[in-house]
Design a protein around this motif. Structure first.
Motif, PDB file in Angstrom:
ATOM      1  N   VAL A   1       1.687  12.154  -3.059  1.00 39.46           N
ATOM      2  CA  VAL A   1       0.688  11.129  -2.815  1.00 39.46           C
ATOM      3  C   VAL A   1       1.310  10.050  -1.935  1.00 39.46           C
ATOM      4  N   LEU A   2       0.785   9.887  -0.748  1.00 38.60           N
ATOM      5  CA  LEU A   2       1.304   8.906   0.191  1.00 38.60           C
ATOM      6  C   LEU A   2       0.337   7.746   0.331  1.00 38.60           C
ATOM      7  N   GLU A   3       0.875   6.586   0.594  1.00 42.45           N
ATOM      8  CA  GLU A   3       0.032   5.433   0.865  1.00 42.45           C
ATOM      9  C   GLU A   3      -0.721   5.672   2.174  1.00 42.45           C
ATOM     10  N   PRO A   4      -2.014   5.369   2.235  1.00 42.04           N
ATOM     11  CA  PRO A   4      -2.770   5.592   3.476  1.00 42.04           C
ATOM     12  C   PRO A   4      -2.245   4.714   4.606  1.00 42.04           C
ATOM     13  N   THR A   5      -2.245   5.269   5.792  1.00 39.56           N
ATOM     14  CA  THR A   5      -1.825   4.511   6.961  1.00 39.56           C
ATOM     15  C   THR A   5      -2.953   3.578   7.387  1.00 39.56           C
TER      16      THR A   5
ATOM     17  N   GLU B   1      -5.762   5.628   8.741  1.00 37.81           N
ATOM     18  CA  GLU B   1      -6.544   6.307   7.705  1.00 37.81           C
ATOM     19  C   GLU B   1      -7.475   5.329   6.992  1.00 37.81           C
ATOM     20  N   ILE B   2      -7.002   4.120   6.746  1.00 34.12           N
ATOM     21  CA  ILE B   2      -7.856   3.098   6.122  1.00 34.12           C
ATOM     22  C   ILE B   2      -9.047   2.788   7.009  1.00 34.12           C
TER      23      ILE B   2
ATOM     24  N   GLU C   1      -8.207  -8.475   6.966  1.00 31.68           N
ATOM     25  CA  GLU C   1      -8.491  -7.347   6.079  1.00 31.68           C
ATOM     26  C   GLU C   1      -9.906  -6.812   6.204  1.00 31.68           C
TER      27      GLU C   1
END
Length: 203
Positions: free
Chosen positions: A31-35, A38-39, A133
């Motif tokens: 499980v990788l943090e979304p780039t 990707e966000i 954000e």
């Protein structure tokens, strides 16, 4: 002139469904943090279902008067409302149909192509810089990618200052300027009620 801009925006909005980028499934269990990309792309995934409400507001910078139209998307069915003008588009069959309200009834006619198939345009992460954000601003030299929309209406000389706004789950606004002759119009396209629109074609 506003009618021409509305027609152009009508076409653009019908194509928002084409903006969704392809996704790739993970081939392992890591499980990788979304780039950041990707966000960004996740904010457009709701368009696959093509179920949302869209308000298009055009403000004349000179008179500060607004023109507002509403559009509703429910899969293959689209409703367009501009004051007393109401139309439905049914793209479920091989021949698209348009229903236009005339008094208490609707006139039905075939249209040569379904509204969602007129054009295609997809925003890409590389075209924007992240403002905060909840917003992204299109890079100035990327505005030339919008030139295909300019050709939709006589007198439209440029589209610029484009930004998009998002919430935690999806795209919420597309905001930009349209220059027609000596007049600049501020266009705000607001998306709401994602997944909650239910349209029934008139009988």
């Amino acid at each position: 002139m506003k009618k021409m801009i509305l027609l152009m925006l009508f076409v653009i909005s019908l194509l928002l469904v084409g903006c969704t980028p392809a996704t790739e499934e993970e081939e392992d269990d890591i499980v990788l943090e979304p780039t950041a990309q990707e966000i960004f792309e996740e904010k457009f995934e709701f368009l696959v279902e093509n179920n949302y409400e869209l308000e298009i507001k055009i403000r004349d910078h000179q008179t500060l008067k607004d023109t507002v139209v509403m559009m509703y998307f429910d899969g293959d069915v689209v409703q367009y409302v501009d004051a007393d003008y109401i139309a439905y588009y049914d793209n479920s069959g091989t021949q698209s149909k348009m229903y236009v309200k005339q008094g208490d009834t609707y006139a039905v006619s075939n249209v040569s192509s379904g509204p969602s198939g007129l054009l295609y345009y997809g925003f890409e992460f590389a075209q924007f810089t992240k403002n905060n954000e909840t917003s992204y601003i299109m890079i100035a030299d990327q505005h030339s990618t919008l030139e295909s929309f300019i050709a939709l209406g006589d007198g439209v000389s440029s589209i610029d200052s484009l930004q998009i706004r998002v919430n935690e789950t999806h795209l919420t606004e597309v905001i930009f300027n349209v220059v027609v002759g000596e007049t600049t119009y501020l266009v705000t396209m607001t998306i709401s009620n994602v997944g909650q629109v239910e349209l029934v074609l008139p009988v």
